[in-house]
Design an enzyme around this catalytic site. Structure first.
Site, PDB file in Angstrom:
ATOM      1  N   HIS A 104      11.509  15.071  18.089  1.00 59.37           N
ATOM      2  CA  HIS A 104      12.195  15.507  19.318  1.00 59.37           C
ATOM      3  C   HIS A 104      13.533  14.773  19.458  1.00 59.37           C
ATOM      4  CE1 HIS A 104      12.211  16.692  23.724  1.00 59.37           C
ATOM      5  NE2 HIS A 104      13.101  15.725  23.708  1.00 59.37           N
ATOM      6  N   GLU A 105      13.518  13.458  19.165  1.00 58.23           N
ATOM      7  CA  GLU A 105      14.754  12.674  19.318  1.00 58.23           C
ATOM      8  C   GLU A 105      15.766  12.995  18.222  1.00 58.23           C
ATOM      9  OE1 GLU A 105      12.893  11.391  22.577  1.00 58.23           O
ATOM     10  OE2 GLU A 105      15.008  11.505  22.062  1.00 58.23           O
ATOM     11  N   GLN A 153      21.985  11.781  25.145  1.00 57.00           N
ATOM     12  CA  GLN A 153      21.457  12.052  26.483  1.00 57.00           C
ATOM     13  C   GLN A 153      22.082  11.152  27.545  1.00 57.00           C
ATOM     14  OE1 GLN A 153      17.140  12.002  24.899  1.00 57.00           O
ATOM     15  NE2 GLN A 153      17.056  13.353  26.647  1.00 57.00           N
ATOM     16  N   CYS A 193      11.462  16.984  28.418  1.00 58.06           N
ATOM     17  CA  CYS A 193      12.718  16.367  27.984  1.00 58.06           C
ATOM     18  C   CYS A 193      13.454  15.827  29.203  1.00 58.06           C
ATOM     19  CB  CYS A 193      13.593  17.399  27.266  1.00 58.06           C
ATOM     20  SG  CYS A 193      15.142  16.724  26.653  1.00 58.06           S
ATOM     21  N   LEU A 194      13.920  14.603  29.104  1.00 57.05           N
ATOM     22  CA  LEU A 194      14.615  13.995  30.244  1.00 57.05           C
ATOM     23  C   LEU A 194      15.929  14.711  30.541  1.00 57.05           C
ATOM     24  CD1 LEU A 194      13.880  10.264  29.384  1.00 57.05           C
ATOM     25  CD2 LEU A 194      12.675  11.728  31.005  1.00 57.05           C
ATOM     26  N   HIS A 235      17.672  15.964  19.025  1.00 57.99           N
ATOM     27  CA  HIS A 235      18.801  15.704  19.949  1.00 57.99           C
ATOM     28  C   HIS A 235      20.056  15.320  19.164  1.00 57.99           C
ATOM     29  CE1 HIS A 235      17.370  16.091  24.053  1.00 57.99           C
ATOM     30  NE2 HIS A 235      16.319  15.324  23.834  1.00 57.99           N
ATOM     31  N   GLY A 266      10.965   8.344  24.816  1.00 58.06           N
ATOM     32  CA  GLY A 266      12.012   8.453  23.797  1.00 58.06           C
ATOM     33  C   GLY A 266      13.324   8.775  24.470  1.00 58.06           C
TER      34      GLY A 266
HETATM   35  O1  K2U Z   1      14.111  12.919  24.569  1.00 57.71           O
HETATM   36  C1  K2U Z   1      13.655  12.920  25.715  1.00 57.71           C
HETATM   37  O2  K2U Z   1      14.089  13.666  26.590  1.00 57.71           O
HETATM   38  C2  K2U Z   1      12.460  12.035  26.035  1.00 57.71           C
HETATM   39  C3  K2U Z   1      11.241  12.853  25.779  1.00 57.71           C
HETATM   40  C4  K2U Z   1      10.591  12.418  24.524  1.00 57.71           C
HETATM   41  C5  K2U Z   1       9.414  13.275  24.167  1.00 57.71           C
HETATM   42  C6  K2U Z   1       9.352  14.606  24.496  1.00 57.71           C
HETATM   43  C7  K2U Z   1       8.234  15.336  24.118  1.00 57.71           C
HETATM   44  C8  K2U Z   1       7.221  14.758  23.420  1.00 57.71           C
HETATM   45  C9  K2U Z   1       7.313  13.443  23.084  1.00 57.71           C
HETATM   46  C10 K2U Z   1       8.418  12.698  23.454  1.00 57.71           C
HETATM   47  C11 K2U Z   1      10.301  12.870  26.986  1.00 57.71           C
HETATM   48  O3  K2U Z   1      10.904  13.445  28.094  1.00 57.71           O
HETATM   49  S1  K2U Z   1       9.731  11.372  27.519  1.00 57.71           S
HETATM   50  C12 K2U Z   1       8.658  12.014  28.822  1.00 57.71           C
HETATM   51  C13 K2U Z   1       7.380  12.508  28.197  1.00 57.71           C
HETATM   52  C14 K2U Z   1       6.415  11.565  28.032  1.00 57.71           C
HETATM   53  C15 K2U Z   1       5.233  11.933  27.424  1.00 57.71           C
HETATM   54  C16 K2U Z   1       5.030  13.224  26.970  1.00 57.71           C
HETATM   55  C17 K2U Z   1       6.007  14.178  27.151  1.00 57.71           C
HETATM   56  C18 K2U Z   1       7.201  13.816  27.783  1.00 57.71           C
HETATM   57 ZN    ZN Z   2      14.627  15.298  25.038  1.00 49.22          ZN
END
Ligand code: K2U
Ligand code: ZN
Length: 172
Positions: A136-137, A51, A94-95, A140, A46
């Site tokens: 989560h998105e 971001q 979170c990225l 943001h 996501g």
């Molecule tokens: O928004 C972001 O930073 C991308 C997130 C999205 C996400 C976070 C937590 C749970 C679900 C989605 C992630 O960093 S993408 C990397 C990731 C992949 C699988 C599970 C957790 C994090």
């Molecule tokens: Zn995030």
């Protein structure tokens, strides 16, 4: 298409609510293309426009597993209109808060109203990982990071670590 830099704290943009998109035009579609390229490169499942430094209410997702067909989704001006009482705990990352993972409890299912890339209003129910990711998105777009759900001491410890690493990368 371009891979964009993903911002991290202490960039203040991450804590600000994003602006609503007034018209889903070519500029928004080009931004969405860059967001998908950036998300897949990270890699992530996501990404919100803020971001990559664009404080607009735009998110992309693709929660397909490696052995599944990709399921790219773009949601413009997403907002949650219903949430289940049932909750689900998931270890989130979170990225924009690199190398930090911690448990967050969220509603297990949500209904989201949004505009699609043609500017058409849609409403869709999300469950399981899709529900966690879309919440989560959407957080943001409201200036909320998943670490904001943790205790103050933990949040401050995580932020200190991320900011120190960002400064070291800048000085390198
Ligand atoms: O928004 C972001 O930073 C991308 C997130 C999205 C996400 C976070 C937590 C749970 C679900 C989605 C992630 O960093 S993408 C990397 C990731 C992949 C699988 C599970 C957790 C994090
Ligand atoms: Zn995030």
């Amino acid at each position: 298409m371009a891979i964009r830099k993903i911002i991290t704290p202490p960039n203040p943009l991450l804590k600000k609510p994003s602006l609503l998109v007034e018209e889903v035009d070519g500029r928004i579609r080009a931004l969405v293309n860059d967001m998908f390229e950036t998300m897949y490169d990270a890699p992530g499942i996501g990404l919100a426009a803020v971001q990559v430094g664009e404080p607009l209410s735009v998110i992309v997702m693709d929660t397909a597993k490696e052995d599944e067909e990709p399921r790219p989704r773009a949601l413009i001006n997403p907002r949650i209109v219903w949430a289940a009482e049932e909750e689900r705990e998931y270890e989130e990352g979170c990225l924009s808060v690199p190398d930090i993972y911690d448990k967050v409890v969220r509603p297990a299912r949500v209904k989201v109203r949004y505009l699609d890339l043609d500017g058409q209003p849609r409403e869709e129910e999300f469950a399981d990982m899709d529900a966690t990711c879309v919440q989560h998105e959407i957080d943001h777009t409201k200036g909320i990071l998943f670490i904001d759900y943790l205790g103050r001491l933990k949040r401050e410890r995580y932020l200190k670590k991320v900011i120190k690493k960002a400064k070291q990368a800048q000085e390198a």
